[in-house]
Design a protein around this motif. Structure first.
Motif, PDB file in Angstrom:
ATOM      1  N   TYR A 184       0.826  -1.208   0.000  1.00  0.00           N
ATOM      2  CA  TYR A 184       0.000   0.000   0.000  1.00  0.00           C
ATOM      3  C   TYR A 184       0.860   1.256   0.000  1.00  0.00           C
ATOM      4  O   TYR A 184       0.519   2.250  -0.665  1.00  0.00           O
ATOM      5  N   VAL A 231      -6.977   2.301  -3.491  1.00  0.00           N
ATOM      6  CA  VAL A 231      -8.073   1.949  -2.586  1.00  0.00           C
ATOM      7  C   VAL A 231      -8.107   0.447  -2.331  1.00  0.00           C
ATOM      8  O   VAL A 231      -8.396  -0.014  -1.219  1.00  0.00           O
ATOM      9  N   GLY A 232      -7.793  -0.334  -3.356  1.00  0.00           N
ATOM     10  CA  GLY A 232      -7.803  -1.781  -3.200  1.00  0.00           C
ATOM     11  C   GLY A 232      -6.797  -2.256  -2.161  1.00  0.00           C
ATOM     12  O   GLY A 232      -7.112  -3.084  -1.293  1.00  0.00           O
ATOM     13  N   CYS A 266      -7.975  -1.301   1.373  1.00  0.00           N
ATOM     14  CA  CYS A 266      -8.968  -2.234   1.923  1.00  0.00           C
ATOM     15  C   CYS A 266      -8.303  -3.527   2.394  1.00  0.00           C
ATOM     16  O   CYS A 266      -8.660  -4.075   3.453  1.00  0.00           O
ATOM     17  N   VAL A 296      -6.618  -2.927   5.730  1.00  0.00           N
ATOM     18  CA  VAL A 296      -7.575  -2.880   6.834  1.00  0.00           C
ATOM     19  C   VAL A 296      -8.024  -4.286   7.220  1.00  0.00           C
ATOM     20  O   VAL A 296      -8.078  -4.648   8.406  1.00  0.00           O
ATOM     21  N   VAL A 297      -8.341  -5.112   6.232  1.00  0.00           N
ATOM     22  CA  VAL A 297      -8.823  -6.461   6.507  1.00  0.00           C
ATOM     23  C   VAL A 297      -7.738  -7.303   7.166  1.00  0.00           C
ATOM     24  O   VAL A 297      -7.944  -7.938   8.215  1.00  0.00           O
ATOM     25  N   VAL A 324      -3.935   4.210   7.847  1.00  0.00           N
ATOM     26  CA  VAL A 324      -5.186   4.526   7.150  1.00  0.00           C
ATOM     27  C   VAL A 324      -5.548   5.997   7.318  1.00  0.00           C
ATOM     28  O   VAL A 324      -5.980   6.669   6.366  1.00  0.00           O
TER      29      VAL A 324
END
Length: 790
Positions: A655, A661-662, A665, A668-669, A729
């Motif tokens: 990231y 954005v992918g 996400c 975060v997961v 984030v």
């Protein structure tokens, strides 16, 4: 003058604390008697008017009808009873013969005192039996070793005429084949033996007299639950017993040889299972006998240490009985001490001399076989002297602390004036010099917290030296750790201050850019310095632990190894700074100030991925090795925790590169799943907390700290610090401060979280270990007897 209770608590063996006399409970009982007797004396009773006749009657009653004085049994009488089982020995029960101020309270006191005496006797008997059995095993092992060494020497002398003396790695003897192959058998080491994991075997068949040239040959391989536990080979006969040499697979060479044996053993040995009438040649490896000798030597040292602990146990308990009986006599005005003390002195734990005799035998054997008849050399191994703490160390800690504070304040002021750490800061300085400062700051912050942990472990009576298997003469004390931290950070901040001063005065970066690199080179040279200066033993121990961590699947994993690997998991930002600094100076980019060269290199970017999850990979490999050695599924569950952390770290690095954005996400997961996994393991497994049926709400039954609020605060703080990844984030900054400074602050929070985790991790380890009353390390023995059926 120090109170005996403090002295008693400071000198007792921490792992055996529950087996010592409960001196504090006995003091409470005496205090209760004192309070009741005081209250009784202050209240006049109607029976006081009859005190004189009762006194006269009691005096007359002392004489018999024939005018002779009646024998006085004293205040108490202690009865000896046989226990239900012979292993528990005799039991003692006290009977009151005279009325004391409060009979019920006195009965409670003596009931507790009898229970403590019986407990001490039973524990001493159990430990004495354990050490005596271990001593007998060691004597047998020593006899076997002496016989094998003498046989090797004779064989060497026979073959010296035909062989070159330089080719002496092993000697050969003729063996004969057994008619039947040995059957497979499943074996498993005892669960309490944490040191015996995996063994490779060199098995030799030769007779007691060593006159026969024909001996048997056999080969087998053991498996447990489909997994290799022990590699077993040939069996040799010594002293009428079938024995096998088992050497732990603690090094890569032994591990690789064991794996190669596992892979190729069946193929190679199929053709050799049947032998001709003339027999075959078998090599007896001197290296393995040398390892066996080292194992026996270490076992003697641990046995002697255990015997010393048992002597301390006896002396402290004896002193505790004397002190508590004196207090009882002082409070009640009775003469109980002489009567009960005779019973204590004649009890098993004080009268048995088997430990003393075994200790003398161990000294004699060690002096004869391992110290070349030098008694002084023996004592250096068996009774190593503790390093004396010097006040000079304390003085220099204060001196360098003051220097560090002054230099750091000057550095911060100069950096603020020059605007180095603002959003629009000097890019070259922040890209090239600041990583050096950040790297050393995180490293020595971690080291400083380790010193704080040592202070807390010592205060809580946690035997960290035994858990980490540190040598008592070479381990770092907390003041040594603080001295290293203050001295190193004073040097780092001083160099950074000089460098920033030169930059502020207008000197070009090409002239001063080598200064941070020289600082790193200086610390590297000090770390590997071969001279016996600046804590050489600790420096080399650190390097060995790092080596074991990097090659963790091949090295046997001990507590210190996976403890260090856990520390590296919290130092990923420091490792990435180290990677960049090494690339910047090794490639020569500092000469041209091309700080983006490494970022543009594909190999560097690929290495950044590796550095981000290498600590988690090493830790996962350690879990895999422990599962392979011990067969416990909890290690596989722990491995899954580090795999999830690896995936989260990899997603975070990706990231930072893509900023899509992918990937956000995915970060975060993966980070959320890893955080939940880690929090569960922190609280339940590592700390032993969140026990719903415990007497302490949400905590475990046994706690080392008295204030429970500290545990609840640490649990909440651990949760908050585990969520530091959310900054990835949110991208939050502090009033225009450079993002690198924010990153350093968050990395420092993770180091602080790891620092508090270290205390509770060792607390849990200490409590689990103390529950088994293990005060000395269990050393695996090399020679193991094999039944004829096997």
């Amino acid at each position: 003058m120090v109170k005996f209770s403090k002295q008693f608590e400071g000198q007792l063996v921490p792992e055996w604390k529950e087996a010592f006399v409960d001196y504090w409970q006995l003091k409470k009982d005496i205090k209760k008697i004192h309070l009741l007797s005081t209250a009784t004396n202050n209240i006049p009773t109607a029976n006081q008017q009859y005190s004189l006749p009762k006194t006269l009657f009691s005096s007359i009653r002392r004489f018999s009808l024939f005018g002779h004085e009646r024998k006085d049994h004293g205040v108490i009488q202690v009865h000896k009873k046989l226990a239900s089982s012979a292993s528990k020995g005799d039991l003692y029960e006290t009977e009151l013969l005279e009325q004391i101020a409060d009979t019920d309270a006195a009965n409670e006191f003596f009931a507790c005192l009898d229970m403590q005496l019986n407990k001490v006797n039973q524990f001493y008997r159990t430990k004495e039996k354990e050490f005596l059995e271990r001593g007998e095993s060691l004597k047998e092992q020593m006899e076997i070793l002496i016989e094998l060494k003498s046989a090797l020497k004779r064989q060497r002398n026979k073959g010296s005429t035909a062989q070159d003396p330089k080719e002496d790695a092993s000697i050969s003897c003729t063996i004969s084949c057994e008619e039947e192959s040995i059957k497979d058998k499943t074996e498993q080491e005892p669960a309490q033996d944490n040191t015996a994991d995996e063994f490779e075997s060199n098995d030799v068949q030769f007779s007691d007299s060593l006159k026969s040239d024909e001996m048997g040959k056999s080969m087998r391989m053991k498996r447990e639950d489909g997994k290799l536990r022990t590699l077993s080979g040939r069996v040799f006969n010594c002293q009428g017993k079938n024995l096998r040499i088992n050497i732990p697979l603690t090094t890569p060479s032994r591990t690789l040889s064991a794996i190669s044996y596992l892979v190729w053993g069946d193929l190679v040995n199929q053709s050799s299972r049947k032998c001709g009438p003339e027999g075959s040649k078998l090599n007896i490896n001197k290296t393995k006998l040398h390892h066996a000798e080292k194992m026996i030597k270490g076992a003697f040292i641990e046995l002697y240490k255990g015997l010393g602990y048992l002597k301390t146990y006896r002396n402290l308990n004896m002193l505790a009985f004397v002190k508590i009986l004196k207090k009882f006599d002082k409070v009640t005005g009775k003469q109980v001490l002489p009567i009960y003390l005779k019973v204590v002195e004649s009890s098993y734990f004080n009268s048995s001399d088997k430990v003393m005799k075994l200790e003398d035998e161990v000294e004699e054997l060690f002096t004869k076989h391992f110290a070349e008849e030098d008694k002084r050399k023996t004592m250096k191994y068996l009774k190593p002297h503790q390093r004396k703490e010097s006040h000079t160390v304390t003085f220099f800690i204060g001196l360098f602390t003051g220097c560090f504070i002054a230099l750091f304040a000057g550095y911060v002021i100069m950096a603020h004036i020059s605007g180095m750490y603002r959003g629009q800061s000097d890019t070259i300085y922040m890209e090239t010099v600041y990583p050096v400062l950040s790297m050393f700051s995180l490293l020595f912050l971690h080291f400083f917290l380790y010193g704080c942990n040592i202070v807390m472990w010592r205060k809580a009576r946690i035997n960290y030296s035994f858990i980490f298997e540190l040598a008592p003469t070479k381990e770092l004390k907390y003041r040594d750790v603080f001295l290293i931290c203050t001295t190193s950070m004073t040097a780092v901040v001083g160099v950074m201050f000089v460098h920033l001063s030169l930059v502020a005065k207008g000197n070009s970066y090409s002239r001063v850019q080598a200064i941070p690199g020289l600082l790193c080179l200086l610390f590297l040279l000090l770390l590997v310095c071969p001279f016996n200066i600046i804590y050489k033993s600790s420096r080399y121990r650190f390097l060995r632990v790092i080596r074991n961590t990097i090659l963790s699947p091949l090295y046997k994993v001990v507590m210190l190894d996976f403890f260090m690997a856990d520390q590296l998991c919290s130092q990923v930002p420091m490792l990435r700074n180290l990677e960049y600094v090494a690339c910047y100076y090794i490639t020569g980019s500092f000469k041209t100030q091309d700080y983006g060269f490494c970022m543009r290199t594909k190999h560097y970017r690929d290495l950044a991925y590796a550095v981000s999850f290498l600590p988690y990979y090493w830790r996962a490999m350690q879990c895999a090795r422990r599962w392979f050695d011990e067969g416990q599924t909890t290690h596989l569950v722990n491995l899954g925790k580090y795999v999830s952390a690896m995936l989260a770290a990899g997603a975070k690095v990706a990231y930072e590169k893509e900023r899509s954005v992918g990937w956000l996400c995915l970060v975060v997961v993966m980070s959320s799943a890893a955080t939940v996994y880690q929090l569960y393991w922190d609280y339940v497994r590592d700390w032993g907390l969140l026990q719903f049926h415990s007497k302490n709400p949400w905590l475990r039954n046994e706690l080392m700290l008295r204030r429970k609020i500290i545990y609840y605060f640490s649990m909440g703080l651990n949760l908050v610090l585990r969520l530091a990844w959310l900054q990835t984030v949110l991208h939050s900054n502090f009033e225009g401060v450079d993002y690198r400074v924010t990153g350093l602050f968050l990395a420092a929070l993770e180091v602080i979280r790891r620092g508090q985790w270290n205390f509770y991790r060792l607390e849990n380890e200490h409590l689990n270990n103390a529950g088994k009353f293990r005060a000395v390390k269990t050393v695996p023995l090399p020679f193991h007897e094999v039944d004829d059926e096997d």
